[in-house]
Design a protein around this motif. Sequence first.
Motif, mmCIF file in Angstrom:
data_model
loop_
_atom_site.group_PDB
_atom_site.id
_atom_site.type_symbol
_atom_site.label_atom_id
_atom_site.label_comp_id
_atom_site.label_asym_id
_atom_site.label_seq_id
_atom_site.Cartn_x
_atom_site.Cartn_y
_atom_site.Cartn_z
ATOM 1 N N GLY A 55 0.787 -1.332 0.002
ATOM 2 C CA GLY A 55 0.105 -0.020 0.212
ATOM 3 C C GLY A 55 0.825 1.279 -0.016
ATOM 4 O O GLY A 55 0.515 2.405 0.036
ATOM 5 N N ASN A 56 2.301 1.081 -0.443
ATOM 6 C CA ASN A 56 3.007 2.333 -0.509
ATOM 7 C C ASN A 56 3.247 2.811 0.903
ATOM 8 O O ASN A 56 3.935 4.132 0.927
ATOM 9 N N THR A 57 3.192 2.383 2.088
ATOM 10 C CA THR A 57 3.711 2.698 3.324
ATOM 11 C C THR A 57 5.164 2.568 3.611
ATOM 12 O O THR A 57 5.664 1.443 2.983
ATOM 13 N N THR A 58 5.932 3.601 3.712
ATOM 14 C CA THR A 58 7.304 3.386 3.833
ATOM 15 C C THR A 58 7.630 3.514 5.197
ATOM 16 O O THR A 58 7.225 3.979 6.269
ATOM 17 N N THR A 59 8.789 2.655 5.750
ATOM 18 C CA THR A 59 9.459 2.619 6.976
ATOM 19 C C THR A 59 11.044 2.743 6.558
ATOM 20 O O THR A 59 11.297 2.197 5.810
ATOM 21 N N ALA A 98 11.447 -9.566 -0.977
ATOM 22 C CA ALA A 98 10.070 -9.474 -1.227
ATOM 23 C C ALA A 98 9.332 -10.297 -0.589
ATOM 24 O O ALA A 98 9.596 -11.723 -0.418
ATOM 25 N N ASP A 99 8.020 -9.922 -0.019
ATOM 26 C CA ASP A 99 7.087 -10.637 0.716
ATOM 27 C C ASP A 99 5.712 -10.637 0.428
ATOM 28 O O ASP A 99 5.050 -9.447 0.083
ATOM 29 N N LEU A 100 5.014 -11.770 -0.389
ATOM 30 C CA LEU A 100 3.682 -11.443 -0.715
ATOM 31 C C LEU A 100 2.870 -10.961 0.401
ATOM 32 O O LEU A 100 2.666 -11.770 1.447
ATOM 33 N N ALA A 101 2.379 -9.779 0.354
ATOM 34 C CA ALA A 101 1.494 -9.255 1.471
ATOM 35 C C ALA A 101 0.308 -9.031 0.900
ATOM 36 O O ALA A 101 -0.150 -9.099 -0.131
ATOM 37 N N PRO A 102 -0.870 -8.814 2.005
ATOM 38 C CA PRO A 102 -2.146 -8.235 1.600
ATOM 39 C C PRO A 102 -1.890 -7.160 0.865
ATOM 40 O O PRO A 102 -1.479 -6.273 1.038
ATOM 41 N N PHE A 103 -2.967 -7.254 -0.147
ATOM 42 C CA PHE A 103 -2.586 -6.157 -1.219
ATOM 43 C C PHE A 103 -3.050 -4.694 -0.593
ATOM 44 O O PHE A 103 -4.213 -4.774 -0.106
ATOM 45 N N ARG A 104 -2.318 -3.790 -0.996
ATOM 46 C CA ARG A 104 -2.728 -2.491 -0.643
ATOM 47 C C ARG A 104 -3.013 -2.021 0.733
ATOM 48 O O ARG A 104 -3.882 -1.459 1.382
ATOM 49 N N THR A 105 -1.997 -2.702 1.517
ATOM 50 C CA THR A 105 -2.005 -2.624 2.954
ATOM 51 C C THR A 105 -0.755 -2.025 3.563
ATOM 52 O O THR A 105 0.123 -1.835 2.419
ATOM 53 N N ASP A 106 -0.473 -1.818 4.602
ATOM 54 C CA ASP A 106 0.553 -1.075 5.215
ATOM 55 C C ASP A 106 1.557 -2.146 5.969
ATOM 56 O O ASP A 106 2.550 -1.988 6.428
#
Length: 129
Positions: A55-59, A98-106
């Motif tokens: 979801g394009n959240t950055t840390t 890369a980790d397959l993550a829930p789409f458009r989440t943080d």
Amino acid sequence: QWQLDESGGGLVQPGGSLRLSCAASPGLKLQYYAIAWFRQASGSERELVSCLSSGNTTTYSESVKGRFVVSRDNARNTAYLQMDFLKPEDTAVYYCAADLAPFRTDYCPGSRVNEYDYWGQGTQVTVSS
């Protein structure tokens, strides 16, 4: 076999810049993945530098905050790490993951290295005068 290919490392003087790229195989759509950049200096453990969620959240780690920027170009299926104001202590091998993550989440696995599905081969960054 799906894979991540890193490039862009090299030798740079303190205060300089580099942009690392992490290109994914065509079947590995990075837009569905959380993307992380790690680094490992000689004799040290691998440490998380930055993470970009689906979801394009950055840390960012405190050591690079304000100097590094992570991004993703879905059309090119490539992630980037722009590194500015580089310091000698940034010297390390840099890896994308890369980790397959829930789409458009943080969601981002952070430093839990075992949760990442794919890793690049690493690219050396050396900051020295």
